[in-house]
Design a protein around this motif. Structure first.
Motif, PDB file in Angstrom:
ATOM      1  N   GLY A  69       0.805  -1.207   0.000  1.00  0.00           N
ATOM      2  CA  GLY A  69       0.000   0.000   0.000  1.00  0.00           C
ATOM      3  C   GLY A  69       0.841   1.260   0.000  1.00  0.00           C
ATOM      4  O   GLY A  69       2.071   1.224   0.029  1.00  0.00           O
ATOM      5  N   ILE A  70       0.140   2.388  -0.020  1.00  0.00           N
ATOM      6  CA  ILE A  70       0.767   3.710  -0.035  1.00  0.00           C
ATOM      7  C   ILE A  70      -0.307   4.729   0.339  1.00  0.00           C
ATOM      8  O   ILE A  70      -1.514   4.464   0.173  1.00  0.00           O
ATOM      9  CB  ILE A  70       1.362   4.012  -1.420  1.00  0.00           C
ATOM     10  N   GLY A  71       0.089   5.872   0.846  1.00  0.00           N
ATOM     11  CA  GLY A  71      -0.874   6.857   1.323  1.00  0.00           C
ATOM     12  C   GLY A  71      -1.445   7.737   0.219  1.00  0.00           C
ATOM     13  O   GLY A  71      -0.757   8.063  -0.751  1.00  0.00           O
ATOM     14  N   SER A  72      -2.695   8.135   0.384  1.00  0.00           N
ATOM     15  CA  SER A  72      -3.330   9.037  -0.586  1.00  0.00           C
ATOM     16  C   SER A  72      -2.720  10.432  -0.540  1.00  0.00           C
ATOM     17  O   SER A  72      -2.855  11.209  -1.494  1.00  0.00           O
ATOM     18  CB  SER A  72      -4.834   9.128  -0.309  1.00  0.00           C
ATOM     19  N   ILE A 113      -8.206   2.104   1.405  1.00  0.00           N
ATOM     20  CA  ILE A 113      -9.000   2.282   0.188  1.00  0.00           C
ATOM     21  C   ILE A 113     -10.360   2.868   0.523  1.00  0.00           C
ATOM     22  O   ILE A 113     -10.870   3.739  -0.192  1.00  0.00           O
ATOM     23  CB  ILE A 113      -9.157   0.929  -0.535  1.00  0.00           C
ATOM     24  N   LEU A 114     -10.961   2.424   1.625  1.00  0.00           N
ATOM     25  CA  LEU A 114     -12.239   2.936   2.100  1.00  0.00           C
ATOM     26  C   LEU A 114     -12.040   3.607   3.450  1.00  0.00           C
ATOM     27  O   LEU A 114     -11.192   3.187   4.246  1.00  0.00           O
ATOM     28  CB  LEU A 114     -13.264   1.807   2.243  1.00  0.00           C
ATOM     29  N   ASN A 115     -12.833   4.657   3.716  1.00  0.00           N
ATOM     30  CA  ASN A 115     -12.773   5.355   4.985  1.00  0.00           C
ATOM     31  C   ASN A 115     -14.178   5.605   5.508  1.00  0.00           C
ATOM     32  O   ASN A 115     -15.136   5.768   4.732  1.00  0.00           O
ATOM     33  CB  ASN A 115     -12.063   6.710   4.839  1.00  0.00           C
ATOM     34  N   TYR A 116     -14.299   5.638   6.826  1.00  0.00           N
ATOM     35  CA  TYR A 116     -15.548   6.012   7.480  1.00  0.00           C
ATOM     36  C   TYR A 116     -15.264   7.183   8.410  1.00  0.00           C
ATOM     37  O   TYR A 116     -14.245   7.199   9.104  1.00  0.00           O
ATOM     38  CB  TYR A 116     -16.118   4.845   8.276  1.00  0.00           C
ATOM     39  N   ASP A 117     -16.193   8.181   8.432  1.00  0.00           N
ATOM     40  CA  ASP A 117     -16.025   9.298   9.364  1.00  0.00           C
ATOM     41  C   ASP A 117     -16.812   9.023  10.638  1.00  0.00           C
ATOM     42  O   ASP A 117     -17.393   7.941  10.807  1.00  0.00           O
ATOM     43  CB  ASP A 117     -16.432  10.614   8.704  1.00  0.00           C
ATOM     44  N   ALA A 118     -16.816  10.009  11.540  1.00  0.00           N
ATOM     45  CA  ALA A 118     -17.454   9.828  12.839  1.00  0.00           C
ATOM     46  C   ALA A 118     -18.953   9.583  12.727  1.00  0.00           C
ATOM     47  O   ALA A 118     -19.572   9.010  13.639  1.00  0.00           O
ATOM     48  CB  ALA A 118     -17.180  11.036  13.731  1.00  0.00           C
ATOM     49  N   GLN A 119     -19.568   9.999  11.654  1.00  0.00           N
ATOM     50  CA  GLN A 119     -21.000   9.787  11.456  1.00  0.00           C
ATOM     51  C   GLN A 119     -21.294   8.495  10.684  1.00  0.00           C
ATOM     52  O   GLN A 119     -22.459   8.199  10.369  1.00  0.00           O
ATOM     53  CB  GLN A 119     -21.617  10.969  10.690  1.00  0.00           C
ATOM     54  N   GLY A 120     -20.244   7.741  10.364  1.00  0.00           N
ATOM     55  CA  GLY A 120     -20.443   6.486   9.677  1.00  0.00           C
ATOM     56  C   GLY A 120     -20.553   6.618   8.175  1.00  0.00           C
ATOM     57  O   GLY A 120     -20.873   5.641   7.484  1.00  0.00           O
ATOM     58  N   ILE A 125     -11.563   5.331  -2.525  1.00  0.00           N
ATOM     59  CA  ILE A 125     -10.480   5.729  -3.412  1.00  0.00           C
ATOM     60  C   ILE A 125     -11.000   6.280  -4.741  1.00  0.00           C
ATOM     61  O   ILE A 125     -10.340   7.087  -5.386  1.00  0.00           O
ATOM     62  CB  ILE A 125      -9.534   4.537  -3.642  1.00  0.00           C
ATOM     63  N   LEU A 126     -12.212   5.884  -5.140  1.00  0.00           N
ATOM     64  CA  LEU A 126     -12.760   6.312  -6.426  1.00  0.00           C
ATOM     65  C   LEU A 126     -13.729   7.483  -6.306  1.00  0.00           C
ATOM     66  O   LEU A 126     -14.321   7.902  -7.303  1.00  0.00           O
ATOM     67  CB  LEU A 126     -13.474   5.130  -7.106  1.00  0.00           C
ATOM     68  N   ALA A 133      -6.152   6.337  -7.624  1.00  0.00           N
ATOM     69  CA  ALA A 133      -7.335   5.740  -8.248  1.00  0.00           C
ATOM     70  C   ALA A 133      -7.034   5.112  -9.609  1.00  0.00           C
ATOM     71  O   ALA A 133      -7.504   4.012  -9.907  1.00  0.00           O
ATOM     72  CB  ALA A 133      -8.437   6.790  -8.375  1.00  0.00           C
ATOM     73  N   ALA A 134      -6.262   5.812 -10.436  1.00  0.00           N
ATOM     74  CA  ALA A 134      -5.988   5.290 -11.778  1.00  0.00           C
ATOM     75  C   ALA A 134      -5.207   3.983 -11.701  1.00  0.00           C
ATOM     76  O   ALA A 134      -5.494   3.025 -12.438  1.00  0.00           O
ATOM     77  CB  ALA A 134      -5.223   6.321 -12.597  1.00  0.00           C
TER      78      ALA A 134
END
Length: 334
Positions: A69-72, A113-120, A125-126, A133-134
């Motif tokens: 992996g690698i950071g966005s 690749i996927l993230n969730y915030d405090a509100q769910g 990535i897309l 993304a590419a």
């Protein structure tokens, strides 16, 4: 950041596969980001993917990338180039992989690749301007091999360096068939193909024929010359040999000395014509070295793929030490 690569071996039943981990740099690790595209490809081939690329070897196995992996938010051009080149390599080799991490939490790192915030609420990535993304799309949309896997010859190495290497379920049912000795036995369906002069390394295969065993038949332990027939194939040497229509599937050692051979009955008629393969003073292996190097730094003998091992010869003469010196290789077909 793309980092050092760690190679691990896993086992699924009798067959291993290898996993490669891409992770952060550690002390003494190669800085893969600093390699050119060509150097990276060559390094990956040399350090891990030769396992999948070199067929017909005892170490041949699938390779799985266990995490990379690698950071966005990565802005280093060298790191970004590494990621693109690594993705290209995975596509080119049709390698299986896992991305790390798949799911993250907003504010706790940028590699996921996927993230969730405090509100769910989910983001991925897309969904935005993520520079990865590419590359990710190229990777998951790349054509993949599918369909049944072609049947291939199987090769397995027996390693008696520190313990027994009894790979046969049938032989395990016999219990300890030579107490106090180190024992090596080929997996069921395979036969002994090669043996090292010292240290107990062996090579097993089903190349040429997978020898089945008649229902209810059991291997027998041979510690004498009762089956030596049709001339002295190793004059002046002690010979442990199997009977008619039997093949050597295992062997045992006490220290470096030959202790016994394990003879398994074949469910077919085996050939009786044969030849002596000496390996007490150098390697004696078929052209092309089928099965691969199974005893690095040691003399070894090996039968051809159309042969089976019917006997092992050794001597207690001065400076010989009763180590394996010769094999009786007989034709599989009569």
């Amino acid at each position: 950041m793309g980092g050092g690569l760690r190679c691990r071996k896993y086992f699924t039943g009798e067959r291993p596969f290898h996993a490669l981990r891409a992770r952060g740099f550690g002390k003494g690790e190669t800085h893969y980001q600093e390699l050119s595209r060509e150097e990276l490809f060559a390094t990956l081939d040399r350090q891990a993917f030769f396992v999948a690329g070199e067929t017909g070897r005892h170490f041949t196995a699938p390779v799985w990338i266990s995490e990379f992996g690698i950071g966005s938010d990565e802005t280093n051009p060298q790191a970004r180039a590494w990621f693109g080149n690594f993705v290209d390599y995975l596509i080119d080799r049709d390698a299986d992989f896992a991305y790390w991490p798949l799911v993250g939490w907003t504010g706790h790192g940028t590699w996921s690749i996927l993230n969730y915030d405090a509100q769910g609420r989910r983001s991925g990535i897309l969904d935005g301007s993520d520079w990865r993304a590419a590359h990710w799309s190229r990777l998951v949309d790349a054509p993949q091999k599918n369909g049944p896997v072609a049947v291939a010859d199987t090769w397995d190495m027996l390693n008696l360096d520190h313990a027994d290497a009894v790979q046969s379920v049938r032989s395990r049912a016999l219990g300890d068939w030579d107490p106090g000795a180190r024992k090596g036995v080929c997996p069921d369906g395979q036969r002994l193909s090669g043996l090292a002069h010292r240290d107990g390394r062996g090579l097993c295969t089903d190349a040429g024929a997978s020898l089945t065993v008649p229902a209810g038949a059991q291997p027998t332990v041979v510690r004498d010359e009762r089956h030596v027939q049709q001339g002295d194939w190793a004059g002046g040497y002690t010979k442990y040999q199997c009977g008619v229509d039997q093949f050597i599937s295992g062997y045992s050692l006490r220290g470096q000395e030959v202790s016994a051979v394990l003879c398994t009955p074949a469910g077919r008629t085996l050939g009786m014509s044969g030849r002596t393969v000496w390996f007490d003073r150098g390697d004696n292996r078929p052209a092309g070295e089928p099965g691969g190097e199974f005893a690095l730094g040691n003399f070894k003998g090996q039968c051809r793929t159309d042969e089976y091992v019917a006997g092992v010869a050794f001597t207690g003469a001065w400076a010989k030490g009763k180590t394996p010196d010769a094999l009786l290789c007989r034709k599989l077909e009569g």
